[in-house]
Motif scaffolding. Sequence first.
Motif, PDB file in Angstrom:
ATOM      1  N   GLY A  20     -15.671  58.806  -3.097  1.00 39.89           N
ATOM      2  CA  GLY A  20     -15.392  57.398  -2.867  1.00 39.89           C
ATOM      3  C   GLY A  20     -16.268  56.860  -1.761  1.00 39.89           C
ATOM      4  O   GLY A  20     -17.168  57.542  -1.276  1.00 39.89           O
ATOM      5  N   THR A  21     -16.002  55.644  -1.373  1.00 42.67           N
ATOM      6  CA  THR A  21     -16.729  55.073  -0.252  1.00 42.67           C
ATOM      7  C   THR A  21     -15.741  54.483   0.717  1.00 42.67           C
ATOM      8  O   THR A  21     -14.661  54.051   0.333  1.00 42.67           O
ATOM      9  N   ALA A  22     -16.101  54.469   1.941  1.00 46.03           N
ATOM     10  CA  ALA A  22     -15.260  53.858   2.954  1.00 46.03           C
ATOM     11  C   ALA A  22     -15.358  52.345   2.804  1.00 46.03           C
ATOM     12  O   ALA A  22     -16.406  51.818   2.438  1.00 46.03           O
ATOM     13  N   PRO A  23     -14.268  51.610   3.063  1.00 47.47           N
ATOM     14  CA  PRO A  23     -14.319  50.166   2.947  1.00 47.47           C
ATOM     15  C   PRO A  23     -15.305  49.565   3.944  1.00 47.47           C
ATOM     16  O   PRO A  23     -15.433  50.047   5.049  1.00 47.47           O
ATOM     17  N   VAL A  24     -16.008  48.538   3.536  1.00 45.51           N
ATOM     18  CA  VAL A  24     -16.970  47.853   4.389  1.00 45.51           C
ATOM     19  C   VAL A  24     -16.407  46.480   4.722  1.00 45.51           C
ATOM     20  O   VAL A  24     -15.971  45.754   3.828  1.00 45.51           O
ATOM     21  N   ALA A  25     -16.409  46.128   5.989  1.00 44.57           N
ATOM     22  CA  ALA A  25     -15.891  44.832   6.408  1.00 44.57           C
ATOM     23  C   ALA A  25     -16.662  43.711   5.724  1.00 44.57           C
ATOM     24  O   ALA A  25     -17.888  43.722   5.688  1.00 44.57           O
ATOM     25  N   GLY A  26     -15.950  42.753   5.139  1.00 46.48           N
ATOM     26  CA  GLY A  26     -16.577  41.601   4.504  1.00 46.48           C
ATOM     27  C   GLY A  26     -17.094  41.867   3.105  1.00 46.48           C
ATOM     28  O   GLY A  26     -17.717  41.009   2.503  1.00 46.48           O
ATOM     29  N   ALA A  27     -16.861  43.068   2.569  1.00 45.08           N
ATOM     30  CA  ALA A  27     -17.351  43.394   1.227  1.00 45.08           C
ATOM     31  C   ALA A  27     -16.562  42.627   0.167  1.00 45.08           C
ATOM     32  O   ALA A  27     -15.365  42.449   0.280  1.00 45.08           O
ATOM     33  N   VAL A  28     -17.238  42.183  -0.864  1.00 45.48           N
ATOM     34  CA  VAL A  28     -16.605  41.488  -1.975  1.00 45.48           C
ATOM     35  C   VAL A  28     -16.076  42.544  -2.938  1.00 45.48           C
ATOM     36  O   VAL A  28     -16.815  43.416  -3.373  1.00 45.48           O
ATOM     37  N   PRO A  29     -14.767  42.485  -3.302  1.00 50.19           N
ATOM     38  CA  PRO A  29     -14.185  43.538  -4.118  1.00 50.19           C
ATOM     39  C   PRO A  29     -14.627  43.551  -5.578  1.00 50.19           C
ATOM     40  O   PRO A  29     -14.408  44.514  -6.269  1.00 50.19           O
ATOM     41  N   GLY A  30     -15.231  42.514  -6.090  1.00 49.22           N
ATOM     42  CA  GLY A  30     -15.639  42.488  -7.489  1.00 49.22           C
ATOM     43  C   GLY A  30     -16.724  41.454  -7.711  1.00 49.22           C
ATOM     44  O   GLY A  30     -17.124  40.740  -6.793  1.00 49.22           O
ATOM     45  N   PRO A  31     -17.196  41.320  -8.954  1.00 48.64           N
ATOM     46  CA  PRO A  31     -18.220  40.316  -9.251  1.00 48.64           C
ATOM     47  C   PRO A  31     -17.662  38.912  -9.063  1.00 48.64           C
ATOM     48  O   PRO A  31     -16.459  38.685  -9.207  1.00 48.64           O
ATOM     49  N   GLU A  32     -18.525  37.973  -8.759  1.00 49.75           N
ATOM     50  CA  GLU A  32     -18.084  36.601  -8.522  1.00 49.75           C
ATOM     51  C   GLU A  32     -18.160  35.781  -9.807  1.00 49.75           C
ATOM     52  O   GLU A  32     -19.152  35.807 -10.520  1.00 49.75           O
ATOM     53  N   ALA A  33     -17.083  35.074 -10.083  1.00 50.18           N
ATOM     54  CA  ALA A  33     -17.008  34.164 -11.226  1.00 50.18           C
ATOM     55  C   ALA A  33     -16.367  32.868 -10.746  1.00 50.18           C
ATOM     56  O   ALA A  33     -15.812  32.820  -9.652  1.00 50.18           O
ATOM     57  N   ASP A  34     -16.457  31.831 -11.544  1.00 48.26           N
ATOM     58  CA  ASP A  34     -15.879  30.536 -11.167  1.00 48.26           C
ATOM     59  C   ASP A  34     -15.107  29.987 -12.357  1.00 48.26           C
ATOM     60  O   ASP A  34     -15.677  29.372 -13.255  1.00 48.26           O
ATOM     61  N   LEU A  35     -13.805  30.237 -12.377  1.00 53.43           N
ATOM     62  CA  LEU A  35     -12.953  29.776 -13.473  1.00 53.43           C
ATOM     63  C   LEU A  35     -12.522  28.334 -13.254  1.00 53.43           C
ATOM     64  O   LEU A  35     -12.313  27.902 -12.125  1.00 53.43           O
ATOM     65  N   ALA A  36     -12.378  27.609 -14.344  1.00 53.48           N
ATOM     66  CA  ALA A  36     -11.915  26.226 -14.286  1.00 53.48           C
ATOM     67  C   ALA A  36     -11.080  25.945 -15.527  1.00 53.48           C
ATOM     68  O   ALA A  36     -11.285  26.555 -16.581  1.00 53.48           O
ATOM     69  N   TYR A  37     -10.128  25.032 -15.378  1.00 52.51           N
ATOM     70  CA  TYR A  37      -9.272  24.626 -16.502  1.00 52.51           C
ATOM     71  C   TYR A  37      -9.262  23.106 -16.556  1.00 52.51           C
ATOM     72  O   TYR A  37      -8.973  22.452 -15.569  1.00 52.51           O
ATOM     73  N   HIS A  38      -9.587  22.577 -17.736  1.00 51.58           N
ATOM     74  CA  HIS A  38      -9.578  21.130 -17.918  1.00 51.58           C
ATOM     75  C   HIS A  38      -8.850  20.812 -19.211  1.00 51.58           C
ATOM     76  O   HIS A  38      -9.047  21.486 -20.220  1.00 51.58           O
ATOM     77  N   GLY A  39      -8.009  19.791 -19.162  1.00 44.64           N
ATOM     78  CA  GLY A  39      -7.254  19.432 -20.351  1.00 44.64           C
ATOM     79  C   GLY A  39      -6.364  18.245 -20.100  1.00 44.64           C
ATOM     80  O   GLY A  39      -6.684  17.368 -19.298  1.00 44.64           O
ATOM     81  N   SER A  40      -5.205  18.249 -20.768  1.00 44.96           N
ATOM     82  CA  SER A  40      -4.283  17.121 -20.646  1.00 44.96           C
ATOM     83  C   SER A  40      -2.848  17.605 -20.815  1.00 44.96           C
ATOM     84  O   SER A  40      -2.591  18.680 -21.354  1.00 44.96           O
ATOM     85  N   ALA A  41      -1.934  16.771 -20.349  1.00 44.72           N
ATOM     86  CA  ALA A  41      -0.501  17.016 -20.514  1.00 44.72           C
ATOM     87  C   ALA A  41       0.168  15.679 -20.801  1.00 44.72           C
ATOM     88  O   ALA A  41      -0.195  14.660 -20.219  1.00 44.72           O
ATOM     89  N   ALA A  42       1.114  15.689 -21.731  1.00 39.74           N
ATOM     90  CA  ALA A  42       1.866  14.476 -22.082  1.00 39.74           C
ATOM     91  C   ALA A  42       3.327  14.873 -22.250  1.00 39.74           C
ATOM     92  O   ALA A  42       3.637  15.986 -22.699  1.00 39.74           O
ATOM     93  N   MET A  43       4.237  13.957 -21.897  1.00 39.43           N
ATOM     94  CA  MET A  43       5.660  14.250 -22.005  1.00 39.43           C
ATOM     95  C   MET A  43       6.398  13.126 -22.716  1.00 39.43           C
ATOM     96  O   MET A  43       6.165  11.944 -22.450  1.00 39.43           O
ATOM     97  N   VAL A  44       7.288  13.532 -23.634  1.00 37.29           N
ATOM     98  CA  VAL A  44       8.178  12.602 -24.329  1.00 37.29           C
ATOM     99  C   VAL A  44       9.545  13.271 -24.431  1.00 37.29           C
ATOM    100  O   VAL A  44       9.664  14.375 -24.975  1.00 37.29           O
TER     101      VAL A  44
END
Length: 157
Positions: A20-44
């Motif tokens: 294994g490896t020792a943890p490194v301060a400030g290390a990113v635990p995984g790959p970087e992605a940018d999720l987003a959700y766009h849509g609509s909501a309606a209520m009746v």
Amino acid sequence: MRVHLVCVTVGVAALVAVGGTAPVAGAVPGPEADLAYHGSAAMVSGRVDVRFTPRNHGPAAVPDATVRLRWSEPLANRQVLPGGCARSGVRVVLCRVGALAADDVGEPVELLVRLRGVPSEVLLDIDTVWSGGAVDRNRHNDRQRVLVLDTGDAYFF
């Protein structure tokens, strides 16, 4: 205190010894992605129709993702939810988004939920709860908050 320091040193040495490896301060635990959700909501009359499309702006792919939908009002006890969605609490539904390639759009998610009673408004919060180990540093577009009034009008996010 001295025993604690020795235990930490031995623990890190054992981790390195087994490959294994020792943890490194400030290390990113995984790959970087940018999720987003766009849509609509309606209520009746206490029924909320939610439709949204997930998107990954990258730079890395997301192997799997799950989105949480939380309502300010409790859901009716019985719900008919689409495949990939499951109730997680009195006011919560989780939906699997699946894998998303970098700079790709996922399959639309559409669900109709019934609230207990007929409120005049409901607040809907949407956010990512699992991203398959990918790190999303831009949490502004994967967290949405929508006030939905009982008018039948679509409120976009």
